[in-house]
Motif scaffolding. Structure first.
Motif, short mmCIF file in Angstrom:
data_model
loop_
_atom_site.label_atom_id
_atom_site.label_comp_id
_atom_site.label_asym_id
_atom_site.label_seq_id
_atom_site.Cartn_x
_atom_site.Cartn_y
_atom_site.Cartn_z
N GLN A 1 56.10 18.87 -34.64
CA GLN A 1 56.36 18.34 -35.98
C GLN A 1 57.03 16.96 -35.95
N ALA A 2 57.33 16.49 -34.76
CA ALA A 2 57.84 15.12 -34.61
C ALA A 2 56.84 14.30 -33.80
N CYS A 3 55.60 14.76 -33.72
CA CYS A 3 54.60 14.10 -32.88
C CYS A 3 53.30 13.90 -33.64
N GLY A 4 52.38 14.86 -33.56
CA GLY A 4 51.09 14.75 -34.24
C GLY A 4 50.05 13.97 -33.46
N ALA A 5 50.38 13.52 -32.24
CA ALA A 5 49.46 12.68 -31.47
C ALA A 5 48.12 13.36 -31.19
N CYS A 6 48.13 14.64 -30.91
CA CYS A 6 46.88 15.33 -30.58
C CYS A 6 45.93 15.37 -31.77
N CYS A 7 46.47 15.29 -32.98
CA CYS A 7 45.66 15.34 -34.19
C CYS A 7 45.11 13.97 -34.58
N ALA A 8 45.46 12.96 -33.80
CA ALA A 8 45.00 11.60 -34.11
C ALA A 8 44.56 10.88 -32.84
N TYR A 9 43.98 11.63 -31.92
CA TYR A 9 43.56 11.07 -30.65
C TYR A 9 42.07 10.73 -30.64
N SER A 10 41.25 11.62 -31.18
CA SER A 10 39.80 11.43 -31.13
C SER A 10 39.13 12.31 -32.18
N PRO A 11 38.11 11.80 -32.85
CA PRO A 11 37.41 12.65 -33.81
C PRO A 11 36.63 13.78 -33.12
N GLU A 12 36.51 13.71 -31.81
CA GLU A 12 35.80 14.76 -31.08
C GLU A 12 36.67 15.97 -30.79
N TRP A 13 37.99 15.81 -30.85
CA TRP A 13 38.88 16.93 -30.52
C TRP A 13 38.86 18.04 -31.55
N MET B 1 48.16 13.48 -22.73
CA MET B 1 47.16 12.42 -22.84
C MET B 1 47.22 11.79 -24.24
N ALA B 2 47.32 12.61 -25.28
CA ALA B 2 47.39 12.10 -26.64
C ALA B 2 48.69 11.33 -26.87
N ARG B 3 49.79 11.83 -26.34
CA ARG B 3 51.07 11.14 -26.48
C ARG B 3 51.01 9.76 -25.81
N ALA B 4 50.44 9.70 -24.62
CA ALA B 4 50.31 8.43 -23.92
C ALA B 4 49.45 7.44 -24.72
N HIS B 5 48.38 7.94 -25.30
CA HIS B 5 47.49 7.12 -26.12
C HIS B 5 48.24 6.43 -27.26
N HIS B 6 49.22 7.13 -27.82
CA HIS B 6 50.01 6.60 -28.93
C HIS B 6 51.31 5.95 -28.50
N GLY B 7 51.50 5.82 -27.17
CA GLY B 7 52.69 5.16 -26.66
C GLY B 7 53.96 6.00 -26.77
N LEU B 8 53.79 7.30 -26.88
CA LEU B 8 54.95 8.19 -26.96
C LEU B 8 55.35 8.63 -25.56
N PRO B 9 56.62 8.89 -25.33
CA PRO B 9 57.07 9.29 -23.98
C PRO B 9 56.47 10.61 -23.54
N ALA B 10 56.23 10.72 -22.24
CA ALA B 10 55.67 11.97 -21.67
C ALA B 10 56.76 13.00 -21.54
#
Length: 98
Positions: free
Chosen positions: A9-21, A89-98
């Motif tokens: 709830q402080a991320c959301g990166a996986c939901c905005a990584y690719s329309p294929e996901w 992978m999604a977090r990295a795509h959005h520049g969020l820390p691993a």
């Protein structure tokens, strides 16, 4: 880091990584019918996206995020776990820390 250190709830990166996901894979017609039609891209067999971002995602990536259809979200969304390979992978795509 362990999985407990990631707050979806402080991320959301996986939901905005690719329309294929947010693709429907194991859902039957009855399960897909529970998802509000405005969020379903029938022609593509997935959730409707605005660019890479699922239209069911509300909020800001890396700040506050929530799925507006959480109880009926697709299996692929249920399978993504905090801290797993897809998450990182999604977090990295959005520049969020691993």
């Amino acid at each position: 880091m362990g999985q407990a250190s990631y707050d979806c709830q402080a991320c959301g990166a996986c939901c905005a990584y690719s329309p294929e996901w947010p693709r429907f894979t194991l859902e039957d017609d009855e399960t897909i019918a529970r998802i509000p039609p405005a969020f379903v891209d029938d022609a593509a067999g997935r959730m409707r996206c605005d660019g890479n971002r699922c239209t069911a995602l509300k909020g800001d990536i890396g700040k506050t995020a929530a799925c507006s259809i959480y109880p009926v979200r697709p299996i692929v969304c249920r399978d993504c776990e905090p801290g797993d390979e897809a998450c990182l992978m999604a977090r990295a795509h959005h520049g969020l820390p691993a």
